[in-house]
Design an enzyme around this catalytic site. Sequence first.
Site, PDB file in Angstrom:
ATOM      1  N   GLU A  39      32.465  39.425  30.875  1.00  0.00           N
ATOM      2  CA  GLU A  39      32.351  38.396  29.834  1.00  0.00           C
ATOM      3  C   GLU A  39      31.280  37.403  30.300  1.00  0.00           C
ATOM      4  O   GLU A  39      31.367  36.885  31.412  1.00  0.00           O
ATOM      5  CB  GLU A  39      33.682  37.689  29.638  1.00  0.00           C
ATOM      6  N   ARG A 265      42.588  44.208  42.233  1.00  0.00           N
ATOM      7  CA  ARG A 265      41.443  43.315  42.318  1.00  0.00           C
ATOM      8  C   ARG A 265      41.257  42.862  43.767  1.00  0.00           C
ATOM      9  O   ARG A 265      42.163  42.989  44.593  1.00  0.00           O
ATOM     10  CB  ARG A 265      41.640  42.103  41.405  1.00  0.00           C
ATOM     11  N   LYS A 275      37.728  32.342  37.735  1.00  0.00           N
ATOM     12  CA  LYS A 275      36.538  31.828  37.076  1.00  0.00           C
ATOM     13  C   LYS A 275      36.773  30.408  36.542  1.00  0.00           C
ATOM     14  O   LYS A 275      35.862  29.576  36.529  1.00  0.00           O
ATOM     15  CB  LYS A 275      36.117  32.760  35.940  1.00  0.00           C
TER      16      LYS A 275
END
Length: 569
Positions: A39, A265, A275
Amino acid sequence: MAVTETAAVETGRDFIRDIVAADLAAGRHRSVVTRFPPEPNGYLHIGHAKSICLNFGIAEEFGGRCHLRFDDTNPTKEEQEYIDAIERDVRWLGFDWGGHLYHASDYFEQLYEWAEYLIREGKAYVDDQSPHDMRATRGTLTEPGTNSPYRERSVAENLDLFRRMRAGEFPNGARVLRAKIDMASGNINLRDPTLYRILHAKHPRTGTTWSIYPSYDFAHGQSDAIEQITHSICTLEFADHRPLYDWFIENLPVPSQPHQYEFARLNLTYTVLSKRVLTGLVREGHVSGWDDPRMPTISGIRRRGYTPEALRNFCAAIGASKTNGIIELAMLEHYVREDLNRKAQRAMAVLRALRVIIDNYPEGLVEHLQVVNNPENPSAGSRDVVFSRELYIEQDDFREDPPKKFFRLSPGREVRLRGGYFIKCAHVVKDATGAITEVHCTYDPETRSGNAPDGRKVKATIHWVSADHAVDAEVRLYENLFLKEDPNAVEEGKTFLDNLNPNSLEVLHNCKLERALAKAEAGDRFQFERLGYFCVDPDTTSERLVFNRTVALRDTWAKIESRNRANGS
């Protein structure tokens, strides 16, 4: 996983690669197509590097291709700056998508048509509830949700309202389009998820064409299907979204049916990869920007001096697993040192200078010594280093009253100057405050290049720079941005900011470097002898050299000194 455990890791093999190999062997796919779908609402971080290496690496290993696709469905948070940075970071890591650059926004018209298809099939409806009411009726992990009062609207009414939403007739938040699945499902993601929301915002690519935007969940899987992705690889937090991913694929006339696979992850000690938190650190000025060398962003790592090869080797070593865990930051630093040890040219630099005067060295004499550039790489050759009567050494390399096991320079003690001569301290000069300003020594002219003809040994070798030929520089020393090993474990009543390290950056001015570094350019990497690996910062100008410390060398004396302090000796 500790550094010592890395030898047991079989790089290049993991459960996802096993799945891909089995699919190809069984003929389920003729070729492999993966994608990296960020994104564009921030800069990439080292966790993304793991995903990049996995997706592009699998495609390369199995003779397929990997797409770079921007999942740009939220224009209020997306910027061209982020798009440019993402492309730059992927290329820097050593990967190329060729002609396969895509955007979810490329498919907005198709996604809209599929939304209408769900409405006509009685599988989607327009909901007028407020966001608050929708949350209240969604249920909990233990209690089912309740149906919206608008759930049984007719197909005709839903189509009319949805088309008016697209036309921009309604304000933000007035209505949403929801899938009609199961409000009693044990998986909250299947409780009539939102497909479209009204958002009057300018999109970086489509401008003001659209007043409604698809949700990430609705756009993601269908974009995979349009691009004929064979293996949709994502992190474990999306495992609960897979049933919804599959529901869309099964209930829409998509051109292919990709399958989603999840892997753990990356979690690193002393590192936050949220983020949201990283964006806050930038916007609130706790760091200088997304490329601050203390940041775990790829741009920050690059500016600090990490190499793409080190990151790729690190990602290969940790592999892809099905369970979450925390990797030691020391393991990443190990791969950085390992790569730079082979590549980085050596240089001598004195960060905290102490002047040394060699009393018996002829005044005005200048010698040119040849010093090896990199002992790990004979082809790197050697360089010319100037030696003269007045030198700089590190303040920490001298003790007037040395403690036990301190073998560096002290009164009456002899040491070797790297590539130069043996010197012995005769006396010191102090200022009015008692601080040492000069160390006076004698040298043995028979020990040029660091060897004594009579075979005598010294216990320490120290680095130095000729005082008359030194280049001044600013050097920035970086430590962990967070104090706690697990900064994601925030105590009640506190925030991430409470765990920030106030000493994460130390700026040293008037550092003294050997003259060969005068022409160093931004991005050049060096090993400063005995100090660590350093990289020229982009702030460097023709008048001002700036270096960032990439990673320190192992300092055995620092451990000894710390142990002595702890023991009170």
